[in-house]
Design a protein around this motif. Structure first.
Motif, PDB file in Angstrom:
ATOM      1  N   TYR A   1     -46.887  17.769 -50.618  1.00 58.24           N
ATOM      2  CA  TYR A   1     -45.700  17.250 -50.132  1.00 58.24           C
ATOM      3  C   TYR A   1     -46.086  15.684 -50.019  1.00 58.24           C
ATOM      4  CZ  TYR A   1     -42.967  14.946 -46.268  1.00 58.24           C
ATOM      5  OH  TYR A   1     -41.943  14.402 -45.627  1.00 58.24           O
TER       6      TYR A   1
ATOM      7  N   ASN B   1     -47.998  13.909 -51.871  1.00 63.26           N
ATOM      8  CA  ASN B   1     -48.038  13.200 -53.034  1.00 63.26           C
ATOM      9  C   ASN B   1     -46.764  13.180 -53.637  1.00 63.26           C
ATOM     10  OD1 ASN B   1     -50.870  12.320 -53.547  1.00 63.26           O
ATOM     11  ND2 ASN B   1     -51.351  14.373 -53.295  1.00 63.26           N
ATOM     12  N   GLY B   2     -45.655  13.605 -52.913  1.00 60.23           N
ATOM     13  CA  GLY B   2     -44.305  13.644 -53.505  1.00 60.23           C
ATOM     14  C   GLY B   2     -44.250  14.749 -54.356  1.00 60.23           C
ATOM     15  N   GLU B   3     -45.121  15.647 -54.550  1.00 64.76           N
ATOM     16  CA  GLU B   3     -44.985  16.937 -55.709  1.00 64.76           C
ATOM     17  C   GLU B   3     -44.065  18.169 -55.196  1.00 64.76           C
ATOM     18  OE1 GLU B   3     -49.145  15.303 -57.584  1.00 64.76           O
ATOM     19  OE2 GLU B   3     -49.009  17.233 -56.551  1.00 64.76           O
TER      20      GLU B   3
END
Lengths: 583, 181
Positions: free
Chosen positions: A10, A12-14
């Motif tokens: 989350y 890491n924007g993944e």
């Protein structure tokens, strides 16, 4: 998935939408969870610079340690290599310890080689005074450079440590080629007590010395804790326990399951907690509280299931789901050496039952798909070379619900049903295509339905020279229409495996195209265009203009169809998970 | 961004602010990273928060922890940012955000020991593991690029990073619990 791993994804924007929702719900469960996320964020914040700093320090230290006497001689002016009383300096003592350690290490290795009957390597014996001189020279250089690296009191990493006795081997691993271990060098001879192993995908069989047999379903992490017990950190397993192993235990962070002569499944998930289901016999479930204490035992009998939610420490009754775990029959299908298409198809049905959003997931690997012409004017049939079958599945009502069809030089059609009004679709296909002369316009993959009214749209996915086309066909009365969306794609190499994917939101007509896990463009389905078709049969073969059969010859490796839309990360993960099969 | 920054009126105030911000900034940055999914937007929110803190430093009550004040300010900046977003990203909801901000405020003192523990735990990795982590998080390389550099499969890189992260997490917790930092 481990909560920490999810938090990291989350941050890491993944994380995909579902994962963010799960994380949100988890954070709201308790302030302790919110704190854990906060701590992860702080670690995430500090990690880049800290990792770089530590790496730089180690590399600098290494460069300094690589200075040799030859380099030293070249660096120092002649006459400056004065004798040093190394026995009186801390630096010298450390250096001496390092040399002693190195000699001890060499002796140990020599003993090992002797034990193994190997010849010792060629050794150059350096006279001791030369070693001392080199050491002195090294120390001189270090002092000269004003370096303080060696001034600490830590002994070098190579300090002699006698190997501890290895823990007892308590189980052996049997796994087919489909099982993928995080450590590919995993020893299958024997799992030892305390040895943690991670199965990334596939199913593996672990046989305990006392007789219990466990089918571990990846992704999962386990550790044997005795010759009749294991710890399951995450993932699923089925335990088959014969009379000799009654009392077999599966321990988890959420509770302990004790067998009373049975077959049972266990699943551990950081977010969902513990699930267990009894297929034969009886088990006892003891939940764990926040202080890791086991609670009272709840007995479960055949066809009963229960769960322990995170932080709950209570055993809740659950409805059993027959297909939740990979059991012996499915395992046999997955690991058979001479898998027939019928086996493959049966295994496929198990997987389909287990996956809520998956309409189809068909692997064509392990056998060559061959197209065979049917009677004149009729559909063509596909078969696997080496003996086979056109897989046709009948559902409970006896309705045909799936069919594979092949058309010479026109690839393979995959025909299957969808739910009425399904408005979110994802196709993912590994395919290798090659153009036929100047004919480049036939479908490679096609989806439609055969047991619903023909007004239900059906779909076509078609790679082209530098584009991927998606067509939606609809038939109303005598009129068949087509809506198309095409995305230009850079990077298709003919005759090489590519992973084609398209995500379609039928309500908006928006199609997102992907090649090899990366997003390559979006397009919208255009207006409905009437086309000349001889019913769905012709639509399904892509012969839209029958006088000019435009063709692509191709091979499909894996086809997956979902009744949901995956996001970029979801597509990328599907690609990553399967690419090993096509490298 | 066109904020009219009022100067902090005394040299002492500048020094005070610098000192306090130096201690608080890691927690504030981390809090913003939890709340703003877009990496580029995080910097904007941080800038906006810092501007506000400088402008209103005279209103800060020294009896209260500075980091709590700063995180409270950041929380409002985040809510403002979210209101301006035409398209909402994948982010935590308001309730979760409130709980996380509370956690940051109450445990601000933990940030420094965690940073120390992280450095010590990183030193326990081997050089290859460290290089991979550094390429991923410091250089911002993708798994494919890292895989090419280390002659590995991207999937293996992904698994390796995940395992290292989990190991680091466990190591940090163990060090904090044992008071080793």
């Amino acid at each position: 998935m481990e909560t920490r791993a999810l938090a990291v994804r989350y941050l890491n924007g993944e994380a995909n939408e579902q994962e963010v929702m799960a994380l949100d719900a988890w954070v709201r469960q308790s302030p302790a969870n919110a704190l854990l996320l906060a701590e992860c964020a702080i670690d995430e914040q500090n990690l880049p610079a800290a990792a770089k700093d530590v790496l730089d320090e180690i590399e600098a230290r290494e460069r300094e340690q690589q200075i040799t006497p030859d380099m030293l001689a070249a660096l120092l002016p002649k006459g400056e290599l004065e004798p040093v009383d190394i026995t009186k300096t801390v630096l010298a003592q450390q250096s001496e310890r390092a040399l002693a350690t190195q000699r001890e290490k060499e002796r140990r290795e020599a003993r090992k080689r002797e034990a193994a009957g190997a010849k010792p390597p060629h050794v150059i014996i350096v006279p001791r005074p030369v070693v001392w001189l080199a050491t002195a020279a090294m120390l001189g250089l270090i002092a000269w450079l004003g370096n303080s690296v060696f001034t600490g009191s830590d002994t070098p990493d190579t300090a002699a440590v006698e190997p501890a006795a290895l823990p007892q081997q308590v189980a052996e691993v049997r796994s087919g080629s489909h099982a993928v271990w995080a450590d590919p060098t995993i020893s299958t001879d024997g799992l030892r007590i305390g040895e943690e192993v991670e199965l990334l995908s596939g199913v593996a069989e672990v046989r305990f010395n006392q007789g219990a047999v466990v089918l571990v379903q990846g992704p999962a992490v386990i550790t044997p804790t005795s010759n009749n017990a294991l710890k399951l950190y995450t993932g699923k397993l089925i335990a088959e326990v014969p009379p000799s192993a009654v009392g077999f235990e599966v321990d988890t962070r959420f509770g302990l399951i004790r067998d009373y002569g049975t077959e049972f499944g266990v699943e551990v998930d950081a977010m969902a907690g513990l699930h267990t289901q009894v297929f034969q016999g009886e088990v006892g479930v003891m939940p764990r509280d926040a202080k890791n204490r086991l609670g009272p035992e709840t007995k479960l009998l055949v066809n009963e299931a229960a769960e322990v939610l995170p932080g709950d420490a209570v055993v809740n009754s659950e409805a059993p789901v027959a297909s939740r775990y990979v059991r012996r029959e499915e395992y046999k299908l997955l690991t058979a050496d001479d898998l027939t298409a019928a086996d493959r198809f049966r295994a496929y049905l198990y997987e389909l039952d287990r996956s809520a959003n998956m309409i189809a997931n068909i692997s064509f690997l392990g056998g060559e798909m061959k197209v065979k012409q049917g009677p004149a004017g009729q559909a063509f049939k596909a078969e696997w070379v080496g003996g086979t079958i056109v897989p046709i599945r009948g559902n409970a009502q006896g309705t045909e619900v799936m069919r594979l069809e092949g058309v010479p030089d026109q690839g393979i059609d995959i025909v299957m049903p969808t739910e009425q009004g399904m408005d979110k679709l994802t196709f993912i296909a590994w395919a290798r295509v090659e153009p036929q002369l100047n004919r480049t316009n036939a479908p490679l993959l096609h989806h439609n339905r055969v047991d619903m009214p023909k007004s239900t749209p059906n779909w076509q996915l078609r790679p082209d020279l530098d584009q991927i086309h998606v067509n939606q066909f609809s038939e109303q009365g005598k009129t068949t229409t087509r809506r198309s969306a095409s995305a230009s794609v850079d990077g298709i190499v003919w005759e090489q495996w590519h992973c084609y994917a398209v995500v379609i939101d039928v309500r908006t007509g928006k199609c997102e195209h992907y090649l090899d896990g990366r997003w390559v463009g979006s397009a919208e389905l255009g207006q409905k265009v009437p086309i000349k078709l001889d019913g769905l049969r012709i639509a399904s073969t892509g012969r839209e203009v029958t006088r000019h059969p435009r063709t692509i010859k191709g091979e499909i490796g894996l086809f997956t169809f979902l009744n949901t839309t995956l996001d970029d990360e979801g597509i990328r993960r599907m690609y990553e998970e399967s690419r090993g099969l096509f490298d | 961004m066109s904020l009219h920054r009022k100067p902090i009126h005394s040299t002492q105030a500048v020094l005070d602010f610098t000192l306090l911000w130096g201690k608080a900034q890691d927690s504030v940055r981390a809090f913003i990273s939890v709340s703003v999914p877009n990496v580029h937007d995080r910097e904007d929110v941080l800038q906006s928060t810092v501007h506000y803190l400088i402008e209103h430093f005279e209103e800060y009550d020294p009896q209260r922890p500075f980091v709590a004040w700063a995180i409270g300010v950041a929380r409002y900046r985040i809510l403002e940012y979210r209101q301006k977003q035409t398209r909402r990203g994948r982010e935590l909801g308001g309730d979760a955000l409130q709980m996380v901000s509370q956690a940051f405020m109450e445990h601000a003192d933990d940030a420094e020991p965690r940073a120390d523990a992280l450095r010590q735990c990183l030193q326990m990795l081997n050089q290859k593991q460290l290089k991979i982590i550094s390429r991923k998080y410091y250089d911002g390389l993708g798994h494919e690029a890292i895989a090419a550099e280390f002659d590995m499969k991207p999937n293996t890189v992904s698994v390796m990073i995940r395992r290292i992260r989990l190991a680091l997490g466990k190591c940090i917790e163990a060090r904090i619990e044992s008071g080793a930092c």
